[in-house]
Design a protein around this motif. Sequence first.
Motif: not given
Length: 117
Positions: A87-101, A103-106
């Motif tokens: 369950e935590d892994a799913v949340r972490i994946k979601s947070d990471f995807r947001n961080l990746l977006r 980073i790409e924006t920056r």
Amino acid sequence: MPCPDKKAARVYLSNPDYTTIETAAKMAGLSISHYMREVCLGGQVKSFEHEEFKLELIKTRADLGRLGGLFKAALADPEKIFQRSPEDAVRIKSDFRNLLREIETRQTELRKLVAKL
């Protein structure tokens, strides 16, 4: 050194004006003569600081790319990396995807800034 195919142009400056021009020429990495020629003929003179700033932006963009790579590696198997529940892994994946977006924006913003320089 006098050159037969060139003419000298003299200008009289106050001490503060001379110091200003001398400082600007040093910042651009040019002789006073070369600096004044560029400025008087309408050329663009970029300082070393300008080039250093440009290099720093490029390095920052590369660092963001490396950070993104680390995040992508973590996304591949967050349970293993973070030793969390699925369950935590799913949340972490979601947070990471947001961080990746983000980073790409920056990275895109940095690319545009460097192109303007």
